[in-house]
Design a protein around this motif. Structure first.
Motif, short mmCIF file in Angstrom:
data_model
loop_
_atom_site.label_atom_id
_atom_site.label_comp_id
_atom_site.label_asym_id
_atom_site.label_seq_id
_atom_site.Cartn_x
_atom_site.Cartn_y
_atom_site.Cartn_z
N THR A 269 0.87 -1.18 0.00
CA THR A 269 0.00 0.00 0.00
C THR A 269 0.90 1.23 0.00
O THR A 269 1.65 1.46 0.95
CB THR A 269 -0.92 0.02 1.23
OG1 THR A 269 -1.65 -1.21 1.29
CG2 THR A 269 -1.89 1.18 1.17
N PRO A 274 -5.25 4.26 -4.16
CA PRO A 274 -6.38 5.09 -3.73
C PRO A 274 -7.10 4.44 -2.55
O PRO A 274 -7.07 3.21 -2.39
CB PRO A 274 -7.28 5.13 -4.97
CG PRO A 274 -6.96 3.85 -5.70
CD PRO A 274 -5.50 3.59 -5.45
N LEU A 275 -7.77 5.24 -1.77
CA LEU A 275 -8.46 4.72 -0.59
C LEU A 275 -9.62 3.81 -0.95
O LEU A 275 -9.93 2.88 -0.20
CB LEU A 275 -8.94 5.87 0.30
CG LEU A 275 -7.84 6.57 1.10
CD1 LEU A 275 -8.42 7.75 1.89
CD2 LEU A 275 -7.15 5.60 2.05
N TRP A 276 -10.25 4.03 -2.10
CA TRP A 276 -11.36 3.13 -2.46
C TRP A 276 -10.84 1.70 -2.60
O TRP A 276 -11.56 0.74 -2.30
CB TRP A 276 -12.08 3.58 -3.71
CG TRP A 276 -11.36 3.39 -5.02
CD1 TRP A 276 -10.70 4.34 -5.75
CD2 TRP A 276 -11.24 2.17 -5.79
NE1 TRP A 276 -10.18 3.80 -6.90
CE2 TRP A 276 -10.50 2.47 -6.95
CE3 TRP A 276 -11.68 0.86 -5.60
CZ2 TRP A 276 -10.19 1.51 -7.92
CZ3 TRP A 276 -11.39 -0.10 -6.56
CH2 TRP A 276 -10.64 0.22 -7.70
N SER A 278 -7.80 0.43 -1.09
CA SER A 278 -7.28 -0.10 0.18
C SER A 278 -8.41 -0.38 1.16
O SER A 278 -8.42 -1.43 1.83
CB SER A 278 -6.26 0.86 0.80
OG SER A 278 -6.83 2.13 1.07
N GLU A 279 -9.39 0.51 1.25
CA GLU A 279 -10.50 0.29 2.17
C GLU A 279 -11.48 -0.75 1.61
O GLU A 279 -12.02 -1.57 2.35
CB GLU A 279 -11.23 1.61 2.45
CG GLU A 279 -10.39 2.66 3.15
CD GLU A 279 -9.90 2.22 4.52
OE1 GLU A 279 -10.47 1.27 5.10
OE2 GLU A 279 -8.92 2.82 5.00
N THR A 316 -13.46 9.47 -4.13
CA THR A 316 -12.12 10.05 -4.02
C THR A 316 -11.62 9.86 -2.60
O THR A 316 -12.37 9.50 -1.68
CB THR A 316 -12.15 11.55 -4.33
OG1 THR A 316 -12.92 12.23 -3.31
CG2 THR A 316 -12.78 11.81 -5.69
N ASP A 317 -10.34 10.10 -2.37
CA ASP A 317 -9.78 9.99 -1.02
C ASP A 317 -10.49 10.93 -0.05
O ASP A 317 -10.67 10.60 1.13
CB ASP A 317 -8.29 10.32 -1.04
CG ASP A 317 -7.45 9.18 -1.60
OD1 ASP A 317 -8.04 8.18 -2.07
OD2 ASP A 317 -6.21 9.29 -1.57
N LYS A 318 -10.89 12.09 -0.54
CA LYS A 318 -11.57 13.06 0.32
C LYS A 318 -12.86 12.51 0.89
O LYS A 318 -13.25 12.83 2.02
CB LYS A 318 -11.83 14.35 -0.46
CG LYS A 318 -12.42 15.47 0.39
CD LYS A 318 -12.60 16.73 -0.45
CE LYS A 318 -13.19 17.86 0.39
NZ LYS A 318 -13.38 19.10 -0.41
N PHE A 320 -13.36 9.72 2.08
CA PHE A 320 -13.09 8.84 3.21
C PHE A 320 -12.64 9.60 4.46
O PHE A 320 -12.25 8.99 5.44
CB PHE A 320 -12.00 7.83 2.83
CG PHE A 320 -12.47 6.77 1.87
CD1 PHE A 320 -13.01 5.58 2.33
CD2 PHE A 320 -12.38 6.97 0.50
CE1 PHE A 320 -13.44 4.60 1.45
CE2 PHE A 320 -12.81 6.00 -0.40
CZ PHE A 320 -13.35 4.81 0.08
N ARG A 365 0.49 8.42 -7.82
CA ARG A 365 -0.95 8.17 -7.91
C ARG A 365 -1.45 8.30 -9.35
O ARG A 365 -2.22 7.46 -9.83
CB ARG A 365 -1.69 9.15 -7.00
CG ARG A 365 -3.22 9.08 -7.09
CD ARG A 365 -3.76 7.76 -6.56
NE ARG A 365 -3.50 7.62 -5.14
CZ ARG A 365 -4.30 8.08 -4.17
NH1 ARG A 365 -5.41 8.70 -4.49
NH2 ARG A 365 -3.99 7.90 -2.92
#
Length: 397
Positions: A269, A274-276, A278-279, A316-318, A320, A365
Protein backbone atom coordinates in the motif's frame (compact mmCIF):
# COMPACT_ATOMS: atom_id res chain seq x y z
CA UNK A 1 10.79 16.13 19.59
CA UNK A 2 10.94 19.16 21.83
CA UNK A 3 13.63 21.69 20.99
CA UNK A 4 16.26 23.12 23.32
CA UNK A 5 14.77 25.75 25.61
CA UNK A 6 16.88 28.90 25.90
CA UNK A 7 16.60 32.08 27.95
CA UNK A 8 17.57 35.06 25.81
CA UNK A 9 19.59 37.57 27.78
CA UNK A 10 21.50 40.69 26.83
CA UNK A 11 25.24 41.31 27.05
CA UNK A 12 28.35 39.16 26.84
CA UNK A 13 27.49 37.14 29.93
CA UNK A 14 24.11 36.30 28.43
CA UNK A 15 25.77 35.10 25.23
CA UNK A 16 28.10 32.84 27.18
CA UNK A 17 25.17 31.32 29.08
CA UNK A 18 23.31 30.80 25.84
CA UNK A 19 26.15 28.84 24.28
CA UNK A 20 26.92 26.65 27.29
CA UNK A 21 24.69 23.71 26.22
CA UNK A 22 26.44 23.58 22.85
CA UNK A 23 30.12 24.46 23.38
CA UNK A 24 30.65 25.87 26.85
CA UNK A 25 32.71 28.99 27.66
CA UNK A 26 36.38 28.90 28.43
CA UNK A 27 36.88 25.43 26.89
CA UNK A 28 36.52 23.49 30.16
CA UNK A 29 33.83 21.08 31.37
CA UNK A 30 30.78 23.14 32.37
CA UNK A 31 28.09 22.63 34.96
CA UNK A 32 25.55 22.31 32.17
CA UNK A 33 27.63 19.57 30.49
CA UNK A 34 27.90 17.77 33.80
CA UNK A 35 24.16 17.98 34.41
CA UNK A 36 23.39 16.61 30.94
CA UNK A 37 25.76 13.70 31.50
CA UNK A 38 24.27 12.94 34.92
CA UNK A 39 20.71 13.09 33.62
CA UNK A 40 21.52 10.84 30.64
CA UNK A 41 23.18 8.33 32.94
CA UNK A 42 20.17 8.38 35.24
CA UNK A 43 17.84 7.79 32.28
CA UNK A 44 20.05 4.89 31.16
CA UNK A 45 19.74 3.32 34.62
CA UNK A 46 16.01 3.92 34.58
CA UNK A 47 15.62 2.18 31.23
CA UNK A 48 17.75 -0.77 32.33
CA UNK A 49 15.71 -1.15 35.52
CA UNK A 50 12.46 -1.15 33.56
CA UNK A 51 13.67 -3.80 31.14
CA UNK A 52 15.16 -5.85 33.97
CA UNK A 53 12.04 -5.58 36.17
CA UNK A 54 14.23 -4.18 38.95
CA UNK A 55 11.74 -2.20 41.04
CA UNK A 56 14.26 -1.02 43.61
CA UNK A 57 16.63 0.33 40.97
CA UNK A 58 13.74 1.97 39.13
CA UNK A 59 12.49 3.61 42.33
CA UNK A 60 15.91 5.21 42.84
CA UNK A 61 15.44 7.08 39.53
CA UNK A 62 12.15 8.68 40.52
CA UNK A 63 8.42 8.30 39.91
CA UNK A 64 7.29 4.67 39.59
CA UNK A 65 3.96 5.37 37.85
CA UNK A 66 5.37 4.42 34.47
CA UNK A 67 6.83 1.19 35.87
CA UNK A 68 3.47 0.17 37.30
CA UNK A 69 1.69 0.99 34.05
CA UNK A 70 4.19 -0.94 31.94
CA UNK A 71 5.11 -3.99 33.99
CA UNK A 72 2.95 -6.43 31.95
CA UNK A 73 4.01 -5.09 28.54
CA UNK A 74 6.56 -7.34 26.77
CA UNK A 75 9.35 -4.89 25.98
CA UNK A 76 12.39 -5.87 23.94
CA UNK A 77 14.14 -2.49 24.19
CA UNK A 78 13.65 0.89 25.88
CA UNK A 79 16.08 3.80 25.61
CA UNK A 80 16.09 7.54 26.19
CA UNK A 81 18.28 10.03 24.32
CA UNK A 82 18.46 13.40 26.00
CA UNK A 83 17.97 16.17 23.45
CA UNK A 84 17.57 19.23 25.65
CA UNK A 85 17.89 20.32 29.28
CA UNK A 86 16.73 23.52 30.92
CA UNK A 87 17.77 23.80 34.56
CA UNK A 88 16.45 26.20 37.18
CA UNK A 89 18.14 25.58 40.50
CA UNK A 90 17.23 22.15 41.84
CA UNK A 91 14.66 21.47 39.11
CA UNK A 92 14.98 20.91 35.39
CA UNK A 93 12.89 20.17 32.32
CA UNK A 94 14.35 17.65 29.91
CA UNK A 95 13.44 16.88 26.33
CA UNK A 96 14.15 13.31 25.34
CA UNK A 97 13.65 10.92 22.45
CA UNK A 98 12.17 7.63 23.64
CA UNK A 99 12.73 4.55 21.49
CA UNK A 100 11.18 1.19 22.36
CA UNK A 101 10.25 -2.13 20.78
CA UNK A 102 7.65 -4.73 21.68
CA UNK A 103 9.16 -8.20 22.00
CA UNK A 104 8.44 -10.43 19.03
CA UNK A 105 6.48 -7.66 17.31
CA UNK A 106 8.59 -4.66 16.32
CA UNK A 107 11.49 -5.05 13.91
CA UNK A 108 12.28 -1.37 14.37
CA UNK A 109 11.66 0.86 17.38
CA UNK A 110 8.79 3.22 17.99
CA UNK A 111 10.25 6.72 18.37
CA UNK A 112 8.42 9.44 20.27
CA UNK A 113 9.21 12.69 22.07
CA UNK A 114 8.96 12.97 25.85
CA UNK A 115 9.13 15.85 28.30
CA UNK A 116 10.52 14.98 31.73
CA UNK A 117 10.29 17.02 34.90
CA UNK A 118 13.42 16.43 37.00
CA UNK A 119 14.39 17.13 40.60
CA UNK A 120 17.86 17.31 42.17
CA UNK A 121 18.07 15.50 45.50
CA UNK A 122 20.14 16.52 48.48
CA UNK A 123 22.50 13.62 47.77
CA UNK A 124 23.33 15.20 44.41
CA UNK A 125 21.35 12.72 42.28
CA UNK A 126 18.76 13.62 39.62
CA UNK A 127 15.43 11.83 39.57
CA UNK A 128 12.30 11.89 37.40
CA UNK A 129 9.27 13.56 38.94
CA UNK A 130 7.11 13.24 35.79
CA UNK A 131 7.39 11.75 32.30
CA UNK A 132 4.81 12.87 29.74
CA UNK A 133 4.45 13.20 25.96
CA UNK A 134 6.25 16.11 24.33
CA UNK A 135 4.11 19.03 23.22
CA UNK A 136 3.25 17.70 19.74
CA UNK A 137 3.69 13.99 20.45
CA UNK A 138 0.81 11.54 20.80
CA UNK A 139 0.19 9.72 24.05
CA UNK A 140 1.45 6.21 24.55
CA UNK A 141 -1.15 3.78 25.86
CA UNK A 142 0.50 3.59 29.30
CA UNK A 143 0.19 7.37 29.68
CA UNK A 144 -3.51 6.64 30.26
CA UNK A 145 -3.13 4.07 33.04
CA UNK A 146 -1.98 0.56 33.85
CA UNK A 147 -1.76 -1.63 30.76
CA UNK A 148 -3.04 -5.20 30.73
CA UNK A 149 -1.39 -7.42 28.12
CA UNK A 150 -3.04 -10.51 26.62
CA UNK A 151 -1.10 -12.65 24.17
CA UNK A 152 -3.03 -14.65 21.57
CA UNK A 153 -1.82 -17.17 19.05
CA UNK A 154 -1.39 -14.47 16.37
CA UNK A 155 -1.96 -11.33 18.40
CA UNK A 156 -0.91 -9.08 21.24
CA UNK A 157 -3.71 -7.11 22.89
CA UNK A 158 -2.82 -4.16 25.12
CA UNK A 159 -5.63 -2.49 27.03
CA UNK A 160 -6.24 0.22 29.62
CA UNK A 161 -9.38 0.21 31.74
CA UNK A 162 -10.49 -3.07 30.16
CA UNK A 163 -11.24 -6.37 31.86
CA UNK A 164 -9.11 -9.41 31.11
CA UNK A 165 -12.24 -11.10 29.74
CA UNK A 166 -12.80 -8.30 27.24
CA UNK A 167 -9.18 -8.37 26.11
CA UNK A 168 -9.26 -12.14 25.64
CA UNK A 169 -12.29 -11.62 23.39
CA UNK A 170 -10.27 -9.21 21.25
CA UNK A 171 -7.51 -11.81 21.09
CA UNK A 172 -9.90 -14.49 19.86
CA UNK A 173 -11.24 -12.20 17.15
CA UNK A 174 -7.74 -11.16 16.08
CA UNK A 175 -6.57 -14.77 16.04
CA UNK A 176 -9.42 -15.61 13.65
CA UNK A 177 -8.66 -12.57 11.51
CA UNK A 178 -5.01 -13.39 10.81
CA UNK A 179 -5.53 -16.75 9.04
CA UNK A 180 -8.58 -15.38 7.21
CA UNK A 181 -6.47 -12.57 5.79
CA UNK A 182 -3.60 -14.91 4.95
CA UNK A 183 -5.93 -17.21 3.04
CA UNK A 184 -7.03 -14.38 0.75
CA UNK A 185 -3.87 -12.27 0.57
CA UNK A 186 -1.07 -14.77 1.12
CA UNK A 187 1.38 -15.42 3.93
CA UNK A 188 4.20 -13.02 3.01
CA UNK A 189 3.62 -10.76 5.99
CA UNK A 190 4.27 -10.99 9.73
CA UNK A 191 0.97 -12.73 10.45
CA UNK A 192 0.87 -10.95 13.80
CA UNK A 193 -1.37 -8.10 14.87
CA UNK A 194 -1.08 -5.64 17.76
CA UNK A 195 -4.36 -4.26 19.09
CA UNK A 196 -4.49 -1.26 21.43
CA UNK A 197 -7.70 -0.89 23.43
CA UNK A 198 -7.93 2.43 25.33
CA UNK A 199 -10.61 3.03 27.93
CA UNK A 200 -12.61 5.51 25.86
CA UNK A 201 -12.93 7.47 22.62
CA UNK A 202 -10.83 10.20 24.21
CA UNK A 203 -8.15 7.63 24.95
CA UNK A 204 -8.16 6.49 21.33
CA UNK A 205 -7.79 10.08 20.17
CA UNK A 206 -4.91 10.60 22.62
CA UNK A 207 -3.02 7.62 21.21
CA UNK A 208 -3.60 8.88 17.67
CA UNK A 209 -2.75 12.47 18.54
CA UNK A 210 -5.95 13.90 17.04
CA UNK A 211 -9.23 15.38 18.32
CA UNK A 212 -11.81 12.88 19.57
CA UNK A 213 -14.35 14.36 17.15
CA UNK A 214 -12.32 12.91 14.27
CA UNK A 215 -13.07 9.34 15.38
CA UNK A 216 -16.59 9.50 16.75
CA UNK A 217 -18.46 6.56 15.26
CA UNK A 218 -15.23 5.01 13.90
CA UNK A 219 -14.74 1.56 15.46
CA UNK A 220 -11.01 1.18 14.77
CA UNK A 221 -8.04 2.71 12.99
CA UNK A 222 -4.75 1.12 11.92
CA UNK A 223 -1.54 3.13 12.14
CA UNK A 224 1.56 2.31 10.14
CA UNK A 225 4.04 3.39 7.51
CA UNK A 226 2.74 3.21 3.93
CA UNK A 227 4.97 1.20 1.64
CA UNK A 228 6.37 -1.07 4.36
CA UNK A 229 10.05 -0.09 4.26
CA UNK A 230 10.92 -2.73 6.85
CA UNK A 231 12.51 -0.03 8.98
CA UNK A 232 9.33 0.93 10.81
CA UNK A 233 7.66 -0.49 13.93
CA UNK A 234 4.75 -2.85 13.53
CA UNK A 235 1.33 -1.42 12.74
CA UNK A 236 -1.05 -0.84 15.65
CA UNK A 237 -4.79 -1.40 15.43
CA UNK A 238 -6.33 1.20 17.74
CA UNK A 239 -9.86 0.47 18.95
CA UNK A 240 -12.58 2.99 19.76
CA UNK A 241 -14.23 0.94 22.56
CA UNK A 242 -17.38 3.05 22.54
CA UNK A 243 -18.17 2.54 18.84
CA UNK A 244 -16.90 -1.05 18.84
CA UNK A 245 -19.23 -1.99 21.69
CA UNK A 246 -22.25 -1.06 19.56
CA UNK A 247 -21.42 -3.70 16.95
CA UNK A 248 -22.83 -7.21 16.87
CA UNK A 249 -20.64 -10.30 16.88
CA UNK A 250 -20.31 -10.36 13.09
CA UNK A 251 -19.59 -6.65 12.93
CA UNK A 252 -16.84 -6.93 15.55
CA UNK A 253 -15.17 -9.69 13.57
CA UNK A 254 -15.50 -7.76 10.31
CA UNK A 255 -13.81 -4.72 11.86
CA UNK A 256 -10.83 -6.65 13.20
CA UNK A 257 -10.42 -8.62 9.98
CA UNK A 258 -10.63 -5.35 8.02
CA UNK A 259 -7.92 -3.74 10.15
CA UNK A 260 -5.76 -6.87 10.02
CA UNK A 261 -5.96 -6.67 6.23
CA UNK A 262 -4.40 -3.22 6.43
CA UNK A 263 -1.55 -4.70 8.46
CA UNK A 264 -1.03 -7.50 5.92
CA UNK A 265 -1.16 -5.25 2.85
CA UNK A 266 0.97 -2.44 4.30
CA UNK A 267 4.07 -3.23 2.25
CA UNK A 268 2.04 -3.05 -0.97
CA UNK A 269 0.00 0.00 0.00
CA UNK A 270 1.76 3.12 -1.26
CA UNK A 271 0.87 6.72 -2.10
CA UNK A 272 -0.23 5.34 -5.48
CA UNK A 273 -3.01 3.29 -3.83
CA UNK A 274 -6.38 5.09 -3.73
CA UNK A 275 -8.46 4.72 -0.59
CA UNK A 276 -11.36 3.13 -2.46
CA UNK A 277 -9.01 0.22 -3.21
CA UNK A 278 -7.28 -0.10 0.18
CA UNK A 279 -10.50 0.29 2.17
CA UNK A 280 -12.60 -1.68 -0.31
CA UNK A 281 -10.15 -4.58 -0.28
CA UNK A 282 -10.04 -4.61 3.52
CA UNK A 283 -13.84 -4.71 3.61
CA UNK A 284 -13.92 -7.42 0.95
CA UNK A 285 -11.76 -9.71 3.09
CA UNK A 286 -13.63 -8.61 6.21
CA UNK A 287 -16.98 -9.74 4.82
CA UNK A 288 -15.77 -13.03 3.35
CA UNK A 289 -17.65 -15.94 4.87
CA UNK A 290 -20.03 -13.78 6.91
CA UNK A 291 -23.07 -14.48 4.74
CA UNK A 292 -23.91 -10.78 4.56
CA UNK A 293 -25.76 -9.83 1.38
CA UNK A 294 -24.79 -6.68 -0.56
CA UNK A 295 -27.91 -4.91 0.70
CA UNK A 296 -27.02 -5.79 4.30
CA UNK A 297 -23.40 -4.77 3.95
CA UNK A 298 -24.05 -1.62 1.90
CA UNK A 299 -27.32 -0.10 3.17
CA UNK A 300 -26.48 3.53 2.33
CA UNK A 301 -25.45 2.72 -1.21
CA UNK A 302 -28.52 0.48 -1.61
CA UNK A 303 -30.74 3.38 -0.59
CA UNK A 304 -29.07 5.62 -3.17
CA UNK A 305 -29.49 3.00 -5.92
CA UNK A 306 -33.16 2.56 -5.12
CA UNK A 307 -33.53 6.32 -5.50
CA UNK A 308 -31.81 6.18 -8.91
CA UNK A 309 -28.67 7.85 -7.54
CA UNK A 310 -25.96 5.43 -8.68
CA UNK A 311 -22.60 7.20 -8.14
CA UNK A 312 -21.06 8.41 -11.40
CA UNK A 313 -17.53 7.57 -10.27
CA UNK A 314 -15.61 5.69 -7.63
CA UNK A 315 -15.08 7.72 -4.44
CA UNK A 316 -12.12 10.05 -4.02
CA UNK A 317 -9.78 9.99 -1.02
CA UNK A 318 -11.57 13.06 0.32
CA UNK A 319 -14.79 11.06 0.61
CA UNK A 320 -13.09 8.84 3.21
CA UNK A 321 -12.28 11.70 5.59
CA UNK A 322 -13.40 10.93 9.13
CA UNK A 323 -14.83 14.44 9.40
CA UNK A 324 -16.96 14.10 6.27
CA UNK A 325 -20.70 13.56 6.20
CA UNK A 326 -21.46 10.15 7.82
CA UNK A 327 -23.70 9.07 4.93
CA UNK A 328 -21.09 10.01 2.34
CA UNK A 329 -18.40 8.23 4.38
CA UNK A 330 -20.50 5.06 4.61
CA UNK A 331 -21.22 5.17 0.88
CA UNK A 332 -17.51 5.59 0.13
CA UNK A 333 -16.63 2.42 2.06
CA UNK A 334 -19.54 0.50 0.56
CA UNK A 335 -18.66 1.64 -2.96
CA UNK A 336 -15.03 0.57 -2.59
CA UNK A 337 -16.13 -2.80 -1.22
CA UNK A 338 -18.47 -3.47 -4.15
CA UNK A 339 -15.78 -2.47 -6.64
CA UNK A 340 -13.39 -5.03 -5.13
CA UNK A 341 -16.19 -7.61 -4.90
CA UNK A 342 -16.91 -7.10 -8.59
CA UNK A 343 -13.25 -7.69 -9.50
CA UNK A 344 -13.24 -10.90 -7.45
CA UNK A 345 -16.51 -12.05 -9.06
CA UNK A 346 -15.53 -11.23 -12.66
CA UNK A 347 -11.76 -11.77 -12.72
CA UNK A 348 -11.14 -13.95 -9.66
CA UNK A 349 -9.76 -13.47 -6.16
CA UNK A 350 -6.14 -13.98 -7.19
CA UNK A 351 -6.47 -11.33 -9.89
CA UNK A 352 -7.93 -8.92 -7.32
CA UNK A 353 -4.84 -9.34 -5.11
CA UNK A 354 -2.60 -8.94 -8.15
CA UNK A 355 -4.44 -5.76 -9.12
CA UNK A 356 -3.93 -4.36 -5.61
CA UNK A 357 -0.20 -5.08 -5.68
CA UNK A 358 0.24 -3.73 -9.18
CA UNK A 359 -1.39 -0.41 -8.31
CA UNK A 360 0.98 -0.07 -5.35
CA UNK A 361 4.10 -0.56 -7.49
CA UNK A 362 3.33 2.55 -9.55
CA UNK A 363 5.63 5.43 -8.76
CA UNK A 364 2.84 7.94 -8.22
CA UNK A 365 -0.95 8.17 -7.91
CA UNK A 366 -1.53 9.57 -11.40
CA UNK A 367 -1.99 6.70 -13.82
CA UNK A 368 -1.59 3.93 -11.22
CA UNK A 369 -5.12 2.53 -11.40
CA UNK A 370 -5.34 3.05 -15.15
CA UNK A 371 -2.12 1.11 -15.77
CA UNK A 372 -3.17 -1.74 -13.47
CA UNK A 373 -6.61 -1.96 -15.11
CA UNK A 374 -4.95 -2.44 -18.49
CA UNK A 375 -2.19 -4.79 -17.31
CA UNK A 376 -4.07 -7.00 -14.86
CA UNK A 377 -7.73 -6.79 -15.87
CA UNK A 378 -7.43 -5.93 -19.54
CA UNK A 379 -9.87 -3.06 -19.36
CA UNK A 380 -9.98 0.75 -19.34
CA UNK A 381 -11.15 3.15 -16.63
CA UNK A 382 -14.25 4.01 -18.66
CA UNK A 383 -15.16 0.37 -19.24
CA UNK A 384 -14.46 -0.49 -15.62
CA UNK A 385 -16.66 2.34 -14.32
CA UNK A 386 -19.55 1.35 -16.57
CA UNK A 387 -19.21 -2.30 -15.57
CA UNK A 388 -19.06 -1.32 -11.90
CA UNK A 389 -22.23 0.82 -12.20
CA UNK A 390 -24.06 -2.10 -13.82
CA UNK A 391 -22.83 -4.38 -11.06
CA UNK A 392 -24.03 -1.99 -8.34
CA UNK A 393 -27.48 -1.83 -9.93
CA UNK A 394 -27.65 -5.61 -10.23
CA UNK A 395 -26.59 -6.19 -6.62
CA UNK A 396 -28.57 -3.43 -4.95
CA UNK A 397 -31.40 -2.51 -7.31
Amino acid sequence: MAGRRRAWRSGVVGLCLLLVPLTGCGGGRTGADSARTEVQQMLDRRAAALLGHDEAAYDRTGSRTQYENLHTVPLDSWTYRLTGLHRTGSTATAAAELRYRLRGIDTAPVTTGRTLTLRHRADGQWYVAADRPAKKAAQQLWDQGAVTAVKGGHSLILGVGQSATALHTYARLADRAVPAVSQAWGTHWTRRVVVLVPKSLEGMAGVLGSPASSYRGIAAVTTGEAGGSGRAPADRVVINPEAYALLGDVGKQVVLTHETTHVATRADTTPATPLWLSEGYADWIGYLGTGRTPAEAAPELARAVQENRVPPDLPTDKDFGFDSDPTRLAQAYETGWLACRMIADHWGELRLAEFYRTVGTHGKRAGAVEAALRKVLGTTPEQFTTQWQDYVRAQLG
